[in-house]
Write a protein that holds these residues in place. Structure first.
Motif, short mmCIF file in Angstrom:
data_model
loop_
_atom_site.label_atom_id
_atom_site.label_comp_id
_atom_site.label_asym_id
_atom_site.label_seq_id
_atom_site.Cartn_x
_atom_site.Cartn_y
_atom_site.Cartn_z
N LEU A 93 1.04 -1.11 -0.29
CA LEU A 93 -0.21 0.34 0.06
C LEU A 93 0.91 1.35 0.15
O LEU A 93 1.42 1.28 0.96
CB LEU A 93 -0.95 0.04 1.51
CG LEU A 93 -1.37 1.05 1.24
CD1 LEU A 93 -2.43 2.01 0.09
CD2 LEU A 93 -2.25 1.20 2.99
N ILE A 94 0.93 2.63 -1.02
CA ILE A 94 1.32 3.74 -0.63
C ILE A 94 0.77 4.17 -0.48
O ILE A 94 -0.33 4.74 -0.64
CB ILE A 94 1.87 3.63 -2.83
CG1 ILE A 94 2.34 2.42 -3.08
CG2 ILE A 94 2.82 4.93 -2.39
CD1 ILE A 94 2.63 2.41 -4.77
N ILE A 95 1.22 5.52 0.39
CA ILE A 95 0.75 6.52 1.45
C ILE A 95 1.42 7.78 1.22
O ILE A 95 2.56 7.91 1.31
CB ILE A 95 0.42 6.74 2.86
CG1 ILE A 95 -0.34 4.99 3.15
CG2 ILE A 95 0.29 7.11 3.36
CD1 ILE A 95 0.10 4.70 4.87
N ASP A 96 1.01 7.86 0.12
CA ASP A 96 1.95 9.83 -0.29
C ASP A 96 1.03 10.45 -1.10
O ASP A 96 -0.10 10.48 -1.87
CB ASP A 96 3.31 9.29 -1.34
CG ASP A 96 4.20 10.40 -1.55
OD1 ASP A 96 3.84 11.49 -1.86
OD2 ASP A 96 5.26 10.46 -1.17
N ASP A 97 0.97 12.26 -0.30
CA ASP A 97 0.46 13.23 -1.17
C ASP A 97 0.23 13.28 -2.53
O ASP A 97 -0.44 14.25 -2.70
CB ASP A 97 0.26 13.74 -0.20
CG ASP A 97 1.78 14.71 0.18
OD1 ASP A 97 2.49 14.51 -0.09
OD2 ASP A 97 1.35 16.25 0.05
N SER A 115 -2.86 3.11 -2.88
CA SER A 115 -2.52 4.15 -3.52
C SER A 115 -3.66 4.45 -2.40
O SER A 115 -4.80 5.25 -2.71
CB SER A 115 -1.67 4.33 -3.87
OG SER A 115 -3.17 4.75 -4.99
N THR A 116 -2.79 5.87 -1.54
CA THR A 116 -3.72 6.99 -1.23
C THR A 116 -3.08 8.19 -0.40
O THR A 116 -1.93 8.15 -0.79
CB THR A 116 -4.44 6.15 0.44
OG1 THR A 116 -5.72 7.25 0.63
CG2 THR A 116 -3.12 5.98 1.50
N VAL A 117 -3.53 9.11 -0.28
CA VAL A 117 -3.25 10.39 -0.46
C VAL A 117 -3.08 10.46 1.01
O VAL A 117 -1.81 11.96 1.21
CB VAL A 117 -4.16 11.31 -0.76
CG1 VAL A 117 -5.00 11.73 -0.02
CG2 VAL A 117 -3.78 12.62 -0.91
#
Length: 354
Positions: free
Chosen positions: A8-12, A35-37
């Motif tokens: 899971l990718i978390i990056d704004d 992925s999520t912001v």
């Protein structure tokens, strides 16, 4: 093939999320499940996808990465790789992330270009794969543990160590090693012989890490400097990007040599390089300790130490974040003693009296 590593990718940044997805999707053993912001949205994704590994930025809206990491480890311990532009020069925030339980740190390129990210493609994939293999139960325990007492080594034992100034203690660690080394050094007395430490950390991190340890230890902990003499009561951390070797002069005694020769076992500094140099110079008058870590760096060097009469110690599987380096050393017959992390300080003190 078997189950893939779910990431899971978390990056704004939408661009960063897309680039990381492209990089990770190239490897057949990895599947980007989402992925999520920011971390708030990530909570739903965690429940939905149950990722094996999370990549986490540190600067994001609504909740910063450290706050999320702290909450994550307390509720749903999951391997985390920090990928952030703030992960530079051993910044305090990066070290804090490692202390809170992050497995590793990758410096996000300053230029948000596809070519810049692909320069660190191999590093990202290797670290994600390594993270998927960690013992998260033990990592969570270590990250949250507070040392109840720093007086486990008795005054009588300390007195017995006064004459052991010629001995050398060499320690090697990798994944999970920042917490493991801290837990050992914080419990050791101030008058031990010189300690040389290799930890697989990026360039720039070791100075800040050593300063942090120095503030909480009886020993003086510092980043090693080329040519400096080994002193009683000092622990020396190998700088990122440089091999550390023990050397001996008839006039001055033991001193440190830092070299930028090619990586060994893909690492510089390498635990094998340290252990081999200690064997050459100190013969059997030394102690080798191998701790948690991915791969086999240090196993052959510890075998050299063991075969030359040094006392050798390995961390056990239960308390290791990754049981790679100790396991390989044990397979080679390089280890005299296999013990839990919490018993390491007293084991080292006792070994000095053998």
């Amino acid at each position: 093939m078997g189950n893939k590593i779910k990431v899971l990718i978390i990056d704004d940044s939408a661009l960063v999320r897309e680039l990381l997805k492209r990089i990770l999707s190239k490897d057949q053993e990895i599947e980007v499940v989402g992925s999520t912001v920011d971390p708030i949205y990530a909570i739903k994704k965690l429940k939905e996808f149950k990722p094996d590994v999370i990549t986490l930025d540190l600067e994001m809206p609504r909740m910063d990465g450290l706050t999320f990491l702290r909450k994550l480890m307390a509720v749903i311990p999951t391997p985390v790789i920090i990928i952030s532009s703030r992960a530079e020069k051993g910044s305090e925030i990066s070290l804090k992330a490692l202390e809170l339980g992050a497995i590793d740190v990758v410096l996000k390129p300053s230029a948000m270009l596809q070519s810049s990210f692909f320069d660190i493609e191999e590093e990202i994939i290797i670290k994600v794969k390594s993270a998927a293999k960690v013992n998260m139960t033990e990592l969570r325990k270590q990250a949250r543990k507070k040392i109840a007492s720093r007086n486990e080594v008795t005054p009588a034992t300390i007195q017995l160590l006064q004459s052991n100034t010629d001995k050398i203690i060499a320690i090697g660690a990798s994944t999970g090693g920042t917490v493991a080394i801290r837990s050992i050094l914080e419990q050791l007395p101030a008058n031990l012989p010189g300690i040389l430490i290799v930890l697989h950390m990026p360039v720039g991190f070791t100075s800040s890490y050593a300063e942090s340890l120095n503030a909480s230890c009886r020993l003086t902990v510092k980043e090693a400097v080329n040519g400096e003499l080994l002193r009683k009561g000092f622990a020396y951390i190998a700088p990122g990007g440089k091999h550390i070797l023990l050397k001996k002069s008839h006039q001055k005694g033991y001193f440190i040599s830092l070299e930028e020769t090619p990586p060994v076992n893909r690492h510089r500094p390498s635990v094998d390089v340290l252990f081999s140099s200690v064997t050459r110079e100190a013969k059997n008058n030394c102690i080798g300790v191998i701790l948690t870590g991915m791969g086999n760096d240090g196993a052959n060097g510890l075998k050299e130490m063991h075969d030359n009469g040094a006392w050798t110690i390995a961390q056990d599987e239960k308390t290791s974040i990754v049981y790679g380096m100790p396991k390989q050393a044990i397979k080679l017959g390089a280890v005299d003693e296999v013990i839990p992390l919490q018993e390491m300080p007293n084991a080292i003190v006792q070994a000095l009296q053998k």
